[in-house]
Design a protein around this motif. Structure first.
Motif, PDB file in Angstrom:
ATOM      1  N   ASP A 130      73.658   6.725  18.883  1.00  0.00           N
ATOM      2  CA  ASP A 130      72.865   5.839  18.032  1.00  0.00           C
ATOM      3  C   ASP A 130      73.351   5.875  16.587  1.00  0.00           C
ATOM      4  N   ALA A 185      69.164  13.117  11.701  1.00  0.00           N
ATOM      5  CA  ALA A 185      68.825  11.698  11.852  1.00  0.00           C
ATOM      6  C   ALA A 185      68.447  11.080  10.514  1.00  0.00           C
ATOM      7  N   ALA A 186      67.754  11.828   9.682  1.00  0.00           N
ATOM      8  CA  ALA A 186      67.364  11.324   8.366  1.00  0.00           C
ATOM      9  C   ALA A 186      68.587  11.163   7.474  1.00  0.00           C
ATOM     10  N   PRO A 196      74.481   4.864  13.118  1.00  0.00           N
ATOM     11  CA  PRO A 196      74.327   3.585  12.408  1.00  0.00           C
ATOM     12  C   PRO A 196      75.657   2.867  12.223  1.00  0.00           C
ATOM     13  N   ARG A 245      70.306   8.027   8.528  1.00  0.00           N
ATOM     14  CA  ARG A 245      69.522   6.845   8.164  1.00  0.00           C
ATOM     15  C   ARG A 245      69.622   6.559   6.664  1.00  0.00           C
ATOM     16  N   VAL A 246      69.481   7.591   5.840  1.00  0.00           N
ATOM     17  CA  VAL A 246      69.538   7.400   4.386  1.00  0.00           C
ATOM     18  C   VAL A 246      70.931   6.936   3.960  1.00  0.00           C
ATOM     19  N   HIS A 292      73.101   5.365   5.780  1.00  0.00           N
ATOM     20  CA  HIS A 292      73.306   4.006   6.295  1.00  0.00           C
ATOM     21  C   HIS A 292      72.617   2.964   5.422  1.00  0.00           C
ATOM     22  N   THR A 293      71.348   3.153   5.123  1.00  0.00           N
ATOM     23  CA  THR A 293      70.629   2.142   4.356  1.00  0.00           C
ATOM     24  C   THR A 293      71.197   2.005   2.947  1.00  0.00           C
ATOM     25  N   GLU A 322      74.710   0.214   3.376  1.00  0.00           N
ATOM     26  CA  GLU A 322      74.526  -1.145   3.869  1.00  0.00           C
ATOM     27  C   GLU A 322      74.245  -2.125   2.734  1.00  0.00           C
TER      28      GLU A 322
END
Length: 294
Positions: free
Chosen positions: A130, A88-89, A132, A92-93, A95-96, A99
């Motif tokens: 979920d 998940a991390a 991203p 998230r990393v 994706h951000t 983005e």
């Protein structure tokens, strides 16, 4: 738009550069290439979340210099997970970081290795619900000669299609024709990475042309790793003559040493076309960019 649709992050090569080592080369030795990318390799350098951010930004700057407008970046979570980063991390990393990038825009292809264990495949399948928004596709990659069975990944790819992800599969690079058929019929591939073996089958070429399956061609990488014996033996002309859509890519540029402009110049020489004509082919590949619904 000038797209670049098949590009790997190459975290191990970037990590070597980061610590002052030269990138490893595996010229015409696919077995050594895959062994070097094995997470269990004792010579492998560990990578972190900070590395992931840094490497994506490095790649972005490289692609900007090469005049690319849109990148689809292969991102394999397994080595980061192996080094202690939760899945998940990782998502998230990545994706951000993606983005925030513009000119070129960057979107992720979730890459799953063929030698992944059942637990990891199950975790990736569960993460799709979920995933991203910057992740737009899924890919299966690795050593086809040793791991040619797609059965362990059918549920994952079915879930990916149901989630609206695009499907591309490394197939027929070092493997046989059967692997290309399985990528199409069992995994639902809309695009194929390399697919060198497909050029030997008129029926498969017809299928690719009729279904509009894009072949992600990487001439420099295929030469460097030994998927083809020589430039003149590369099947890209066969694909084009059969009406199969193609795009040009660097694949693993730190391994092959090629930029996208150099890759397209190589294609122009091989196909006896102008660079402008090859660029026109590349721009048409924008129609095959993966986009999430909504």
């Amino acid at each position: 738009m000038l797209p670049h649709l098949h590009l790997h992050l190459e975290p191990q090569q970037r990590k070597r550069l980061q610590v002052g080592l030269t990138p490893a080369e595996h010229r015409r030795d696919p077995a050594a290439f895959f062994a070097a990318h094995d997470v269990g390799n004792r010579g492998r350098l560990p990578v972190s979340a900070d590395d992931l951010r840094s490497f994506i930004r490095q790649m972005h700057e490289e692609q900007r210099r090469e005049g690319v407008d849109h990148v689809e970046l292969r991102l394999s979570p397994r080595r980061f997970v192996w080094d202690g980063m939760p899945l998940a991390a990782f998502l998230r990393v990545a994706h951000t970081t993606m983005e925030s990038l513009e000119r070129p825009s960057v979107r992720g292809i979730l890459l799953i290795n063929r030698d992944s264990d059942e637990e990891f495949v199950r975790a990736c399948t569960g993460a799709l619900a979920d995933l991203p928004a910057t992740f737009v596709g899924i890919d299966l990659a690795g050593d086809e000669s040793r791991y040619d069975d797609t059965a362990p990944f059918r549920g994952l790819f079915r879930a990916a299609r149901e989630s609206g992800l695009g499907v591309t599969v490394h197939a027929g690079e070092f493997g046989h024709l059967d692997g290309v058929w399985r990528a199409l019929d069992e995994l639902g591939a809309q695009r194929l990475g390399h697919a060198v073996a497909a050029a030997r089958s008129p029926s498969l070429l017809k299928r690719l042309g009729n279904d509009g399956v894009l072949v992600e061609v990487s001439i420099s990488s295929n030469l460097a790793l030994g998927a083809v014996d020589a430039a003149h033996a590369h099947p890209v002309r066969t694909f084009l003559d059969a009406g199969v859509p193609v795009c040009f890519n660097t694949d693993v540029p730190l391994e092959s040493g090629a930029t996208l402009p150099e890759e397209m110049a190589s294609a122009a020489r091989l196909l006896h076309l102008s660079v402008a004509e090859v660029t026109a082919v590349q721009r048409k590949a924008a129609a095959f960019v993966f986009r999430r619904p909504g």
